[in-house]
Design a protein around this motif. Structure first.
Motif, PDB file in Angstrom:
ATOM      1  N   THR A 296       0.846  -1.194   0.000  1.00 40.29           N
ATOM      2  CA  THR A 296       0.000   0.000   0.000  1.00 40.29           C
ATOM      3  C   THR A 296       0.879   1.240   0.000  1.00 40.29           C
ATOM      4  OG1 THR A 296      -1.767  -1.121   1.223  1.00 40.29           O
ATOM      5  CG2 THR A 296      -1.779   1.273   1.267  1.00 40.29           C
ATOM      6  N   PRO A 297       0.604   2.226  -0.843  1.00 43.52           N
ATOM      7  CA  PRO A 297       1.398   3.463  -0.817  1.00 43.52           C
ATOM      8  C   PRO A 297       1.373   4.088   0.578  1.00 43.52           C
ATOM      9  CG  PRO A 297      -0.007   3.409  -2.759  1.00 43.52           C
ATOM     10  CD  PRO A 297      -0.438   2.265  -1.904  1.00 43.52           C
ATOM     11  N   LEU A 298       2.532   4.517   1.040  1.00 41.03           N
ATOM     12  CA  LEU A 298       2.629   5.079   2.383  1.00 41.03           C
ATOM     13  C   LEU A 298       1.722   6.290   2.551  1.00 41.03           C
ATOM     14  CD1 LEU A 298       4.035   4.920   5.138  1.00 41.03           C
ATOM     15  CD2 LEU A 298       5.874   6.337   4.188  1.00 41.03           C
ATOM     16  N   GLU A 299       1.617   7.116   1.531  1.00 40.12           N
ATOM     17  CA  GLU A 299       0.766   8.303   1.627  1.00 40.12           C
ATOM     18  C   GLU A 299      -0.687   7.917   1.875  1.00 40.12           C
ATOM     19  OE1 GLU A 299      -0.223  12.482  -0.705  1.00 40.12           O
ATOM     20  OE2 GLU A 299       1.037  10.963  -1.659  1.00 40.12           O
ATOM     21  N   GLU A 300      -1.151   6.850   1.256  1.00 40.52           N
ATOM     22  CA  GLU A 300      -2.529   6.406   1.466  1.00 40.52           C
ATOM     23  C   GLU A 300      -2.768   6.047   2.930  1.00 40.52           C
ATOM     24  OE1 GLU A 300      -5.506   2.714   0.161  1.00 40.52           O
ATOM     25  OE2 GLU A 300      -3.835   3.273  -1.150  1.00 40.52           O
ATOM     26  N   THR A 301      -1.829   5.308   3.512  1.00 44.72           N
ATOM     27  CA  THR A 301      -1.972   4.891   4.911  1.00 44.72           C
ATOM     28  C   THR A 301      -1.912   6.081   5.855  1.00 44.72           C
ATOM     29  OG1 THR A 301      -0.983   2.736   4.423  1.00 44.72           O
ATOM     30  CG2 THR A 301      -1.000   3.447   6.721  1.00 44.72           C
ATOM     31  N   VAL A 302      -0.910   6.925   5.676  1.00 41.81           N
ATOM     32  CA  VAL A 302      -0.740   8.078   6.573  1.00 41.81           C
ATOM     33  C   VAL A 302      -1.943   9.008   6.481  1.00 41.81           C
ATOM     34  CG1 VAL A 302       0.672  10.129   7.024  1.00 41.81           C
ATOM     35  CG2 VAL A 302       1.781   7.931   6.553  1.00 41.81           C
ATOM     36  N   THR A 303      -2.464   9.203   5.288  1.00 44.68           N
ATOM     37  CA  THR A 303      -3.638  10.056   5.107  1.00 44.68           C
ATOM     38  C   THR A 303      -4.860   9.459   5.805  1.00 44.68           C
ATOM     39  OG1 THR A 303      -2.799  10.861   2.984  1.00 44.68           O
ATOM     40  CG2 THR A 303      -5.150  11.126   3.398  1.00 44.68           C
ATOM     41  N   ALA A 304      -5.023   8.146   5.701  1.00 41.00           N
ATOM     42  CA  ALA A 304      -6.163   7.478   6.332  1.00 41.00           C
ATOM     43  C   ALA A 304      -6.104   7.598   7.851  1.00 41.00           C
ATOM     44  CB  ALA A 304      -6.206   6.012   5.918  1.00 41.00           C
ATOM     45  N   PHE A 305      -4.934   7.434   8.420  1.00 40.52           N
ATOM     46  CA  PHE A 305      -4.798   7.563   9.869  1.00 40.52           C
ATOM     47  C   PHE A 305      -5.037   8.999  10.315  1.00 40.52           C
ATOM     48  CE2 PHE A 305      -3.195   3.329   9.835  1.00 40.52           C
ATOM     49  CZ  PHE A 305      -3.274   2.878  11.144  1.00 40.52           C
ATOM     50  N   SER A 306      -4.520   9.950   9.578  1.00 47.54           N
ATOM     51  CA  SER A 306      -4.732  11.355   9.926  1.00 47.54           C
ATOM     52  C   SER A 306      -6.212  11.711   9.909  1.00 47.54           C
ATOM     53  CB  SER A 306      -3.955  12.244   8.950  1.00 47.54           C
ATOM     54  OG  SER A 306      -4.132  13.606   9.252  1.00 47.54           O
ATOM     55  N   ALA A 307      -6.951  11.169   8.937  1.00 40.68           N
ATOM     56  CA  ALA A 307      -8.378  11.466   8.836  1.00 40.68           C
ATOM     57  C   ALA A 307      -9.135  10.990  10.071  1.00 40.68           C
ATOM     58  CB  ALA A 307      -8.956  10.808   7.582  1.00 40.68           C
TER      59      ALA A 307
END
Length: 325
Positions: A141-152
């Motif tokens: 999974t792209p790291l940006e996708e994961t980090v964005t999901a957690f931030s949301a």
């Protein structure tokens, strides 16, 4: 119990020890789990750690067990506002990925992160968790996708703080840098395998990542990042002759460190387990232990370590440098 702030100044106030709930509902029955939880809170403990996959590897278990036990305990005791609750996503078995765990772990895609928090909140009987972890690294999974999901999830109030576990320091560094560049909520906690003994260089623990010198240096330079450690007592291997050390710790210097540990414990009237916990808690950087216990007696031993003081002389003896292999 002594308090500290998770994630540095302005973070979450928590007890100095974190209680790991991994075996609750599987190898530790619900009655015993309640007794341990009650005693932990009575002693001033506030920080409790679980995951949405504990303990899926036990025969007949699904991974729901620990969160369900905690949810029932919180409902009966009515103390949700008194505890800091952490859970995780990413390592739960996903049948469509195959039958063998952990190869079939669910991963950290945005939809998985969101489905994971919904399931955890339902089992825990709460509308938010205080700390939400990315449980194991997901190269797919792209790291940006994961980090964005957690931030949301923080923005939405589903989680108050986010962190990661079993992530190498390079991945943690990239995740935090990405969050800073995008104006997202960063990981402020990392939880890795760590104890007084050090594994040999290159040792493998499957999906588990252990603390390295690079990680210790990285955490020491970042006051907004807390380091937690699991498997700190090596399942009783420091004190129980029937529990062998994991083979990954078979390296030059291990026998010497064990000798020093036992000598220090005898001199100050403590157990080797208590010395290990104190050594972690008061090191530089400090490391918060996630204690895993299966009885109130074991919990009591751990609780006594919070007030155990190791003076400079003792720490210098314990901090002997391991020879190169």
């Amino acid at each position: 119990m002594r308090r500290t702030e998770l994630g540095g100044a302005g973070g979450l106030p928590v007890s100095a020890l974190c209680l790991g709930a991994l075996p609750f509902g599987t190898t530790v029955d619900e009655t015993t789990a309640y007794e341990i939880l009650d005693r932990f809170v009575e002693a001033g403990g506030t920080f409790i750690d679980t995951s949405n996959n504990y303990a899926c590897w036990v025969e007949g278990a699904t991974g729901d067990e620990s969160e369900l036990v905690l949810g029932r305990w919180l409902a009966t005791r009515k103390i949700r506002d008194q505890v800091v609750l952490a859970t995780k996503v990413g390592a739960r078995p996903s049948p469509e990925r195959g039958a063998a765990w952990p190869r079939n772990s669910e991963g950290l895609a945005a939809r998985t992160v969101r489905a994971g928090i919904e399931g955890s909140l339902r089992r825990l009987g709460t509308d938010h968790v205080d700390l939400y972890y990315a449980h194991i690294a997901d190269d797919g999974t792209p790291l940006e996708e994961t980090v964005t999901a957690f931030s949301a999830l923080v923005t939405e109030g589903r989680a108050r703080m986010v962190g990661c576990s079993n992530h190498p320091v390079g991945l943690l560094r990239r995740a935090r840098s990405l969050a800073a560049d995008r104006g997202l909520t960063p990981y402020r906690v990392i939880q890795q395998r760590h104890t007084y003994l050090r594994p040999r260089p290159g040792a493998e623990f499957g999906v588990q990542e252990y603390v390295t010198d690079d990680l210790l240096d990285y955490v020491a330079d970042r006051p907004d990042l807390s380091l937690l450690a699991y498997s700190v007592l090596l399942s009783g291997a420091y004190t129980r002759p029937d529990r062998a050390l994991p083979e990954q710790y078979d390296r030059p210097g291990t026998a010497q460190r064990l000798t020093v540990l036992r000598e220090v414990a005898a001199e100050i009237g403590a157990t080797p387990n208590q010395v290990v916990l104190s050594w972690l808690l008061h090191g530089e950087p400090p490391v918060m232990p996630v204690i895993g216990v299966s009885s109130v007696g074991q919990l009591q031993e751990c609780l006594a370590a919070v007030d155990l003081h190791l003076d400079r002389r003792l720490r210098e003896r314990l901090d002997l440098r391991l020879p190169h292999p």
